[in-house]
Design an enzyme around this catalytic site. Structure first.
Site, PDB file in Angstrom:
ATOM      1  CB  SER A 121      42.576  17.031  80.370  1.00 29.17           C
ATOM      2  OG  SER A 121      42.408  15.658  81.816  1.00 29.17           O
ATOM      3  CG  HIS A 143      44.673  11.714  78.121  1.00 31.54           C
ATOM      4  ND1 HIS A 143      43.948  12.991  77.192  1.00 31.54           N
ATOM      5  CD2 HIS A 143      43.906  11.804  79.387  1.00 31.54           C
ATOM      6  CE1 HIS A 143      42.668  13.228  77.976  1.00 31.54           C
ATOM      7  NE2 HIS A 143      43.701  12.552  79.416  1.00 31.54           N
ATOM      8  CD  GLU A 155      44.068  12.341  73.862  1.00 33.70           C
ATOM      9  OE1 GLU A 155      43.518  11.747  74.900  1.00 33.70           O
ATOM     10  OE2 GLU A 155      42.824  12.361  72.408  1.00 33.70           O
ATOM     11  CG  ASN A 193      39.639  15.811  77.556  1.00 36.99           C
ATOM     12  OD1 ASN A 193      37.872  15.484  77.849  1.00 36.99           O
ATOM     13  ND2 ASN A 193      41.237  15.335  78.026  1.00 36.99           N
TER      14      ASN A 193
END
Ligand code: NAD
Length: 288
Positions: A121, A143, A155, A193
């Site tokens: 992450s 991701h 991602e 994130n």
């Protein structure tokens, strides 16, 4: 080398690994679900069965397709049992040292041209890739989002040494899994994130500071920002330990005090209140 990927090893069978395995098996890949903890493998197996059974009940898929998808998954305790996989996705604990150790093991178990992807992450792909030296070109960030069967985004994060071929193959595989790949650069937390976690962390500060109770914070953010769920419930679904670990990475890598995990988040983690997966986090989940 391009072409259709037909097999994958997924390292870690927690929240994310079990979801990635399910999506890959439903897309027709042979999948080895690897975890060092037998109880986690059992849990993943139960989750796969339950999710597919529910889809059959809702007439979204046939019983035959369910059985075929389950038959494509092997639940194994070590990477050695998954030899031959053309693709590996690591979805283990969010800790750079743990991931580097796992990547060295992956490098030995899955030789080129296998791609070595991480679902991290927040940890730098370049840093993880450095652990495998000359094989850094086949390391990439892939991701996925939680819950993996539902969320469309992957991602895609290139490390400094990631080859264009690895990137292209990752984009192709993400699409073959029914996902939408979007590129982001290799900075702590990437895009998702970097933006989401400070908001979640701030929701804990608001709770700790008495701005409102958790139910009210979530309701205000849901109704006021049109979010499908409030930040505190989302934190429970992500895992409070995972949120805490991501904030630690952001804080260490970006160096700004605003990224330091809220003390209340830390306390809940220390008390074993990890969220949905442990039965209690901010809210309670009695079924678990
Ligand atoms: P989790 O705690 O639910 O699962 C981690 C699993 O990894 C556990 O089952 C553990 O036994 C296993 N594991 C640890 N070391 C291992 C090893 N050496 N070999 C095999 N298995 C090992 O964590 P999670 O929420 O699934 O997160 C996994 C990764 O995905 C983390 O890097 C996290 O940051 C990332 N991620 C999480 C979310 C989320 O919403 N939870 C979303 C996107 C990405």
């Amino acid at each position: 080398m391009t072409g259709k990927v037909s097999s994958m090893a997924v390292i870690g069978s927690g929240t994310m690994g079990s979801g990635i395995t399910l999506v890959a098996a439903q897309a027709g890949l042979k999948v080895w679900q690897v975890d060092v903890k037998p109880e986690q493998l059992e849990r993943a197996k139960a989750y796969h069965r339950k999710t597919l059974d529910r889809a059959v009940e809702k007439q979204k898929i046939s019983r035959a397709d369910t059985d075929a998808a389950l038959a494509r998954i092997a639940y194994v305790p070590s990477m050695a049992d998954a030899r031959g996989a053309e693709w590996v996705v690591e979805a283990a604990t969010e800790n750079a040292e743990v991931k580097k150790r796992i990547f060295r093991e992956m490098q030995a178990a899955f030789p080129a041209p296998a791609v070595l992807a991480t679902n991290t992450s927040s940890i730098s792909i370049t840093d993880i890739a450095a652990a495998v030296g000359a094989d850094a070109g086949r390391v990439i960030g892939m991701h996925f989002f939680n819950p993996v069967p539902v969320m469309a985004l992957v991602e895609v994060i290139k490390g400094l040494a990631t080859t264009p071929e690895t990137t292209q193959r990752t984009v192709e595989l993400a699409k073959a899994l029914g996902k939408t790949p979007v590129p982001a650069n290799d900075r702590a937390g990437f895009v998702s994130n970097r933006v989401l976690m400070p908001m979640i962390n701030e929701a804990f500060h608001a709770w700790m500071g008495g701005v409102a109770g958790p139910e009210e914070i979530d309701q205000i953010m849901k109704l006021g920002c049109n979010f499908p769920m409030g930040p505190l419930r989302l934190a429970d679904f992500i895992g409070l330990d995972v949120c805490h670990d991501i904030m630690m990475v952001l804080h260490r890598e970006l160096g700004e005090p605003k990224f330091f995990p809220c003390p209340l988040l830390r306390q809940l983690v220390l008390a074993g209140r990890l969220g949905d997966k442990s039965g209690r986090g901010v809210f309670e989940y009695p079924a678990k």
